[in-house]
Design an enzyme around this catalytic site. Structure first.
Site: not given
Ligand code: ADE
Length: 351
Positions: A39, A122, A140
């Site tokens: 993340e 987020y 987000d």
């Molecule tokens: N963007 C942010 N977190 C994500 C996730 N776990 N899988 C795909 N895109 C992401």
């Protein structure tokens, strides 16, 4: 007569996700540590870019304890090319806090996560729901776009008021369980169906039967486009000082990219004559100076317009606290941000 039930928002979304989710390395085995790393890497960075970094990082730093102990130099080398380096220092500080205060266990609640460096609302919602299946939302820009189109929201989505409305909409549609899958499914619709520019793939979307923007042919105007603040442009002159096939680099001590190595540089755009005069004033013994060319790099809030000069030196001038790096050092030892790639690549190819 049997009553036909309209499937709920979450059941439509989860059914779609079960059939269409991309296979991504952090989804195979979503341990809290792996979710934390992914993340943070995924903040402002595309999935395709993150995948190889994530895989390499997890092999080198298998757990939170190894991350808490890594040297900054090695950490930045692992992060090299991913950009937004402050994420890497924050991630290490977060790991240290988790080791010191949470016995090495990533906290599970949004309230605790949000206190950690580099973790905002987020990311806290994403980690809590994906790693621990806690009831939490992760809103987000992608989710804002998806929900704005579904609901026909034509307001300015950058205001906190509108963000709260969207958060509430999502919260009210969370499933009874599978909170982590719901979070990832929302992201997935935003990433592969409800595309920001060009044509979203509305015919493949689980919400096409209820999406206001699709049904009213308004996906090009929803969400409302707001003008971004202008980036500050900074002009820099970059020096490729060469002595005995080695290049001079130095550590940035503060501000943007601090802790990383850079090519020596000065504010402003030097001409060849100014460059000669500058080297003379510093007392450098120069055998020749050659203009290498211009390059630019865009950070989130600032743009660097660079002009580069090759300066061949006749002695190493250790007085400047430069570090002399061979090609091998540049490739394998020191972390030099992408902003300097044009000049570093020139050194690697031409020396
Ligand atoms: N963007 C942010 N977190 C994500 C996730 N776990 N899988 C795909 N895109 C992401």
């Amino acid at each position: 007569m049997s009553k036909v039930q309209n499937p709920s928002f979450s059941s439509k979304l989860l059914a779609w996700y079960d059939n269409h989710a991309r296979v991504l390395p952090w989804r195979d085995d979503p341990t809290p540590y792996r979710v934390l790393i992914s993340e943070i890497m995924l903040q402002q960075t595309r999935v395709e870019t993150v995948i190889p970094y994530f895989e390499r990082f997890i092999i080198r730093l298998t757990d939170i304890f190894s991350l808490a102990k890594i040297s900054d130099d090695e950490l930045f080398k692992l992060w090299e090319g991913l950009g937004y380096y402050r994420r890497a220092s924050n991630l290490k500080r977060t790991a240290q806090i988790i080791v010191d205060q949470y016995k090495g266990i990533v906290p599970n609640s949004v309230d605790a996560l949000i206190q950690l460096p580099g973790i905002g609302a987020y990311t806290a919602g994403a980690i809590s729901s994906i790693a621990y299946n806690q009831k939490a939302t992760a809103i987000d820009g992608n989710v804002i776009r998806v929900i704005s189109r579904i609901t026909g929201n034509k307001k300015n989505t950058t205001t906190s008021e509108v963000k709260k409305e969207i958060e509430k909409f999502v919260w009210n549609r969370l499933p009874m369980n599978r909170f982590g899958d719901f979070t990832q499914a929302m992201m997935e619709v935003g990433a592969i169906i409800c595309l920001p520019n060009g044509t979203p793939k509305c015919n493949e979307c689980p919400f096409s039967d209820e999406c206001y923007a699709f049904l009213h042919n308004q996906t090009d105007v929803i969400p409302l486009k707001t003008s971004k603040p202008k980036r500050l442009v900074e002009e820099l002159t970059v020096f490729i000082y060469i002595y005995q096939n080695q290049i001079a680099i130095r550590k940035r001590e503060e501000g943007l990219l601090s802790g990383l190595f850079e090519l020596p540089n000065e504010q402003g755009k030097f001409t060849h004559a100014m460059c000669e005069e500058y080297c003379n004033s510093k007392g450098y013994r120069v055998s020749n100076i050659q203009m290498i060319g211009t390059s630019k790099h865009i950070f989130s809030h600032i743009e660097w317009k660079m002009n580069g000069f090759l300066v061949n030196l006749e002695s190493d001038f250790s007085i400047e606290h430069w570090t002399w790096a061979t090609k091998n050092d540049v490739l394998n030892k020191y972390s030099i941000p992408k902003a300097f790639s044009f000049y570093i690549d020139w050194f690697l190819l031409n020396r």
